[in-house]
Design a protein around this motif. Structure first.
Motif, PDB file in Angstrom:
ATOM      1  N   GLY A 121      68.491 -60.253  93.937  1.00  0.00           N
ATOM      2  CA  GLY A 121      69.548 -60.985  93.261  1.00  0.00           C
ATOM      3  C   GLY A 121      68.988 -62.051  92.353  1.00  0.00           C
ATOM      4  N   TRP A 122      69.879 -62.987  92.002  1.00  0.00           N
ATOM      5  CA  TRP A 122      69.547 -64.090  91.114  1.00  0.00           C
ATOM      6  C   TRP A 122      70.010 -65.390  91.758  1.00  0.00           C
ATOM      7  CZ3 TRP A 122      66.661 -62.714  87.037  1.00  0.00           C
ATOM      8  CH2 TRP A 122      66.758 -61.413  86.543  1.00  0.00           C
ATOM      9  N   VAL A 123      69.330 -66.487  91.438  1.00  0.00           N
ATOM     10  CA  VAL A 123      69.718 -67.805  91.944  1.00  0.00           C
ATOM     11  C   VAL A 123      69.871 -68.782  90.787  1.00  0.00           C
ATOM     12  CG1 VAL A 123      68.713 -67.583  94.249  1.00  0.00           C
ATOM     13  CG2 VAL A 123      67.313 -68.444  92.395  1.00  0.00           C
ATOM     14  N   CYS A 124      70.769 -69.724  90.983  1.00  0.00           N
ATOM     15  CA  CYS A 124      70.981 -70.803  90.026  1.00  0.00           C
ATOM     16  C   CYS A 124      69.848 -71.826  90.156  1.00  0.00           C
ATOM     17  CB  CYS A 124      72.329 -71.468  90.321  1.00  0.00           C
ATOM     18  SG  CYS A 124      72.709 -72.888  89.272  1.00  0.00           S
ATOM     19  N   GLU A 125      69.702 -72.640  89.153  1.00  0.00           N
ATOM     20  CA  GLU A 125      68.745 -73.745  89.211  1.00  0.00           C
ATOM     21  C   GLU A 125      68.970 -74.606  90.451  1.00  0.00           C
ATOM     22  OE1 GLU A 125      68.028 -77.799  86.682  1.00  0.00           O
ATOM     23  OE2 GLU A 125      68.211 -75.950  85.529  1.00  0.00           O
ATOM     24  N   CYS A 126      70.229 -74.763  90.877  1.00  0.00           N
ATOM     25  CA  CYS A 126      70.531 -75.598  92.046  1.00  0.00           C
ATOM     26  C   CYS A 126      70.214 -74.893  93.371  1.00  0.00           C
ATOM     27  CB  CYS A 126      71.986 -76.061  92.024  1.00  0.00           C
ATOM     28  SG  CYS A 126      73.194 -74.790  92.445  1.00  0.00           S
ATOM     29  N   GLY A 127      69.883 -73.596  93.326  1.00  0.00           N
ATOM     30  CA  GLY A 127      69.522 -72.850  94.529  1.00  0.00           C
ATOM     31  C   GLY A 127      70.611 -71.948  95.064  1.00  0.00           C
TER      32      GLY A 127
ATOM     33  N   THR B  35      73.333 -66.080  81.179  1.00  0.00           N
ATOM     34  CA  THR B  35      73.523 -64.776  80.559  1.00  0.00           C
ATOM     35  C   THR B  35      72.362 -63.893  80.989  1.00  0.00           C
ATOM     36  OG1 THR B  35      72.335 -65.431  78.552  1.00  0.00           O
ATOM     37  CG2 THR B  35      74.738 -65.671  78.532  1.00  0.00           C
ATOM     38  N   LEU B  36      72.616 -62.604  81.078  1.00  0.00           N
ATOM     39  CA  LEU B  36      71.577 -61.634  81.410  1.00  0.00           C
ATOM     40  C   LEU B  36      71.307 -60.805  80.165  1.00  0.00           C
ATOM     41  CD1 LEU B  36      69.814 -60.545  83.738  1.00  0.00           C
ATOM     42  CD2 LEU B  36      71.624 -58.888  84.204  1.00  0.00           C
ATOM     43  N   ASN B  37      70.095 -60.943  79.621  1.00  0.00           N
ATOM     44  CA  ASN B  37      69.696 -60.225  78.408  1.00  0.00           C
ATOM     45  C   ASN B  37      68.419 -59.462  78.670  1.00  0.00           C
ATOM     46  OD1 ASN B  37      71.768 -61.294  76.686  1.00  0.00           O
ATOM     47  ND2 ASN B  37      70.637 -63.239  76.665  1.00  0.00           N
ATOM     48  N   ASP B  38      68.475 -58.146  78.532  1.00  0.00           N
ATOM     49  CA  ASP B  38      67.294 -57.296  78.730  1.00  0.00           C
ATOM     50  C   ASP B  38      66.602 -57.574  80.053  1.00  0.00           C
ATOM     51  OD1 ASP B  38      67.624 -55.982  76.252  1.00  0.00           O
ATOM     52  OD2 ASP B  38      66.556 -57.607  75.214  1.00  0.00           O
ATOM     53  N   GLY B  39      67.384 -57.758  81.121  1.00  0.00           N
ATOM     54  CA  GLY B  39      66.829 -57.969  82.452  1.00  0.00           C
ATOM     55  C   GLY B  39      66.319 -59.369  82.723  1.00  0.00           C
ATOM     56  N   GLU B  40      66.563 -60.297  81.801  1.00  0.00           N
ATOM     57  CA  GLU B  40      66.126 -61.693  81.989  1.00  0.00           C
ATOM     58  C   GLU B  40      67.333 -62.599  82.053  1.00  0.00           C
ATOM     59  OE1 GLU B  40      63.218 -63.071  79.201  1.00  0.00           O
ATOM     60  OE2 GLU B  40      62.048 -61.242  79.351  1.00  0.00           O
ATOM     61  N   LEU B  41      67.389 -63.430  83.116  1.00  0.00           N
ATOM     62  CA  LEU B  41      68.474 -64.383  83.255  1.00  0.00           C
ATOM     63  C   LEU B  41      68.101 -65.666  82.529  1.00  0.00           C
ATOM     64  CD1 LEU B  41      71.223 -64.508  84.783  1.00  0.00           C
ATOM     65  CD2 LEU B  41      70.021 -65.858  86.508  1.00  0.00           C
TER      66      LEU B  41
ATOM     67  N   THR C 245      53.769 -59.289  95.538  1.00  0.00           N
ATOM     68  CA  THR C 245      52.648 -58.479  95.066  1.00  0.00           C
ATOM     69  C   THR C 245      52.718 -58.192  93.572  1.00  0.00           C
ATOM     70  OG1 THR C 245      53.838 -56.446  95.592  1.00  0.00           O
ATOM     71  CG2 THR C 245      52.383 -57.349  97.315  1.00  0.00           C
ATOM     72  N   LYS C 246      53.684 -58.850  92.884  1.00  0.00           N
ATOM     73  CA  LYS C 246      53.818 -58.656  91.436  1.00  0.00           C
ATOM     74  C   LYS C 246      54.464 -59.902  90.836  1.00  0.00           C
ATOM     75  CE  LYS C 246      58.194 -56.204  92.011  1.00  0.00           C
ATOM     76  NZ  LYS C 246      58.909 -54.970  91.832  1.00  0.00           N
ATOM     77  N   ASP C 247      54.481 -59.970  89.516  1.00  0.00           N
ATOM     78  CA  ASP C 247      55.112 -61.096  88.840  1.00  0.00           C
ATOM     79  C   ASP C 247      56.589 -61.173  89.212  1.00  0.00           C
ATOM     80  OD1 ASP C 247      52.706 -61.669  87.609  1.00  0.00           O
ATOM     81  OD2 ASP C 247      53.312 -60.934  85.637  1.00  0.00           O
ATOM     82  N   VAL C 248      57.111 -62.398  89.224  1.00  0.00           N
ATOM     83  CA  VAL C 248      58.500 -62.654  89.588  1.00  0.00           C
ATOM     84  C   VAL C 248      59.201 -63.278  88.387  1.00  0.00           C
ATOM     85  CG1 VAL C 248      59.998 -64.014  91.103  1.00  0.00           C
ATOM     86  CG2 VAL C 248      57.908 -62.978  92.022  1.00  0.00           C
ATOM     87  N   PRO C 249      60.348 -62.703  87.955  1.00  0.00           N
ATOM     88  CA  PRO C 249      61.072 -63.273  86.812  1.00  0.00           C
ATOM     89  C   PRO C 249      61.685 -64.639  87.110  1.00  0.00           C
ATOM     90  CG  PRO C 249      61.839 -61.029  87.304  1.00  0.00           C
ATOM     91  CD  PRO C 249      60.958 -61.466  88.442  1.00  0.00           C
ATOM     92  N   ASP C 250      61.992 -65.388  86.065  1.00  0.00           N
ATOM     93  CA  ASP C 250      62.735 -66.638  86.196  1.00  0.00           C
ATOM     94  C   ASP C 250      64.040 -66.366  86.950  1.00  0.00           C
ATOM     95  OD1 ASP C 250      60.757 -67.706  84.560  1.00  0.00           O
ATOM     96  OD2 ASP C 250      62.061 -67.987  82.823  1.00  0.00           O
ATOM     97  N   TYR C 251      64.424 -67.270  87.834  1.00  0.00           N
ATOM     98  CA  TYR C 251      65.684 -67.248  88.587  1.00  0.00           C
ATOM     99  C   TYR C 251      65.813 -66.072  89.567  1.00  0.00           C
ATOM    100  CZ  TYR C 251      67.121 -70.512  84.898  1.00  0.00           C
ATOM    101  OH  TYR C 251      67.198 -71.552  84.007  1.00  0.00           O
ATOM    102  N   ALA C 252      64.775 -65.287  89.763  1.00  0.00           N
ATOM    103  CA  ALA C 252      64.875 -64.121  90.652  1.00  0.00           C
ATOM    104  C   ALA C 252      64.878 -64.546  92.113  1.00  0.00           C
ATOM    105  CB  ALA C 252      63.714 -63.159  90.402  1.00  0.00           C
ATOM    106  N   LEU C 253      65.667 -63.839  92.920  1.00  0.00           N
ATOM    107  CA  LEU C 253      65.674 -63.990  94.369  1.00  0.00           C
ATOM    108  C   LEU C 253      64.904 -62.808  94.938  1.00  0.00           C
ATOM    109  CD1 LEU C 253      66.604 -65.261  97.035  1.00  0.00           C
ATOM    110  CD2 LEU C 253      68.764 -64.005  96.771  1.00  0.00           C
ATOM    111  N   MET C 254      63.781 -63.094  95.603  1.00  0.00           N
ATOM    112  CA  MET C 254      62.869 -62.058  96.104  1.00  0.00           C
ATOM    113  C   MET C 254      62.819 -62.100  97.626  1.00  0.00           C
ATOM    114  SD  MET C 254      61.666 -60.860  93.162  1.00  0.00           S
ATOM    115  CE  MET C 254      60.161 -59.958  93.526  1.00  0.00           C
ATOM    116  N   ALA C 255      62.813 -60.900  98.250  1.00  0.00           N
ATOM    117  CA  ALA C 255      62.719 -60.822  99.708  1.00  0.00           C
ATOM    118  C   ALA C 255      62.051 -59.516 100.099  1.00  0.00           C
ATOM    119  CB  ALA C 255      64.110 -60.900 100.334  1.00  0.00           C
ATOM    120  N   GLY C 256      61.475 -59.497 101.297  1.00  0.00           N
ATOM    121  CA  GLY C 256      60.921 -58.267 101.855  1.00  0.00           C
ATOM    122  C   GLY C 256      59.416 -58.155 101.744  1.00  0.00           C
TER     123      GLY C 256
END
Length: 186
Positions: free
Chosen positions: A154-160, A177-183, A136-147
């Motif tokens: 959490g976060w996921v690697c490019e390989c999954g 690296t995690l910078n200002d909430g962005e992986l 229901t909202k934007d999803v950051p790069d590499y974010a793991l979303m559920a529910g």
């Protein structure tokens, strides 16, 4: 023809299909749609008018990609996942193309079976949406979303692979690296 379309499927005029793409049983690709190279459309997939799909995209059975949705390269859409394109639909008051909200699924993102993507949002590069989640909202790069509604868990690697309390993948050795909430990959 450098692509495959099963005889039970319909391809409207004005459709572009890239080399190596496969359109399986009972699909419909509508006017103005564009499918990239080496895509796979499973059984009973509908691609609406003017939809743009990049290269290497895999769309599993029973998925409709509605007008206003764009899938960049290497996106995965799991079985029976759902896109919407209108936040307040009314049968009596159709909005048409101008009223559709844009949804962008960026490079390499994966959407699990039976997930729902509410229109008007962007799913980031390499993000992973769990099966059954409702975005229901934007999803950051590499974010793991559920529910329901989807929350970042959490976060996921490019390989999954799920990254667990460290920024180096245990499977492929990519580092982040995690910078200002962005992986970001190093």
């Amino acid at each position: 023809m450098s692509y495959f379309v099963h005889e039970s499927s319909y391809i409207d005029e004005g459709v572009t299909i890239g080399d190596g793409t496969k359109v399986w049983h009972f699909c419909h690709v509508q006017k103005g749609a564009s499918l990239g190279e080496k895509c796979s459309l499973g059984q009973n997939v509908n691609i609406a008018n003017n939809v743009k799909i990049g290269n290497g995209v895999k769309i599993q059975n029973n998925v409709s990609v509605y007008e206003g949705v764009e899938l960049e390269n290497y996106v995965f859409c799991g079985p029976s996942m759902v896109f919407t394109n209108d936040l307040t639909p009314r049968s009596k008051y159709p909005k048409g193309t101008e009223g559709y909200k844009r949804t962008l699924v960026k490079y390499g993102a994966s959407i699990g079976a039976n997930a729902t993507i509410v229109c008007g949002h962007t799913i980031g590069r390499w993000a992973m949406i769990a099966s059954g989640a409702v975005v229901t909202k934007d999803v950051p790069d590499y974010a793991l979303m559920a529910g329901v509604p989807a929350k970042q868990i959490g976060w996921v690697c490019e390989c999954g692979t799920v990254l667990k309390n460290e920024w180096k993948c245990q499977e492929c050795d990519r580092e982040y690296t995690l910078n200002d909430g962005e992986l970001q990959e190093k």
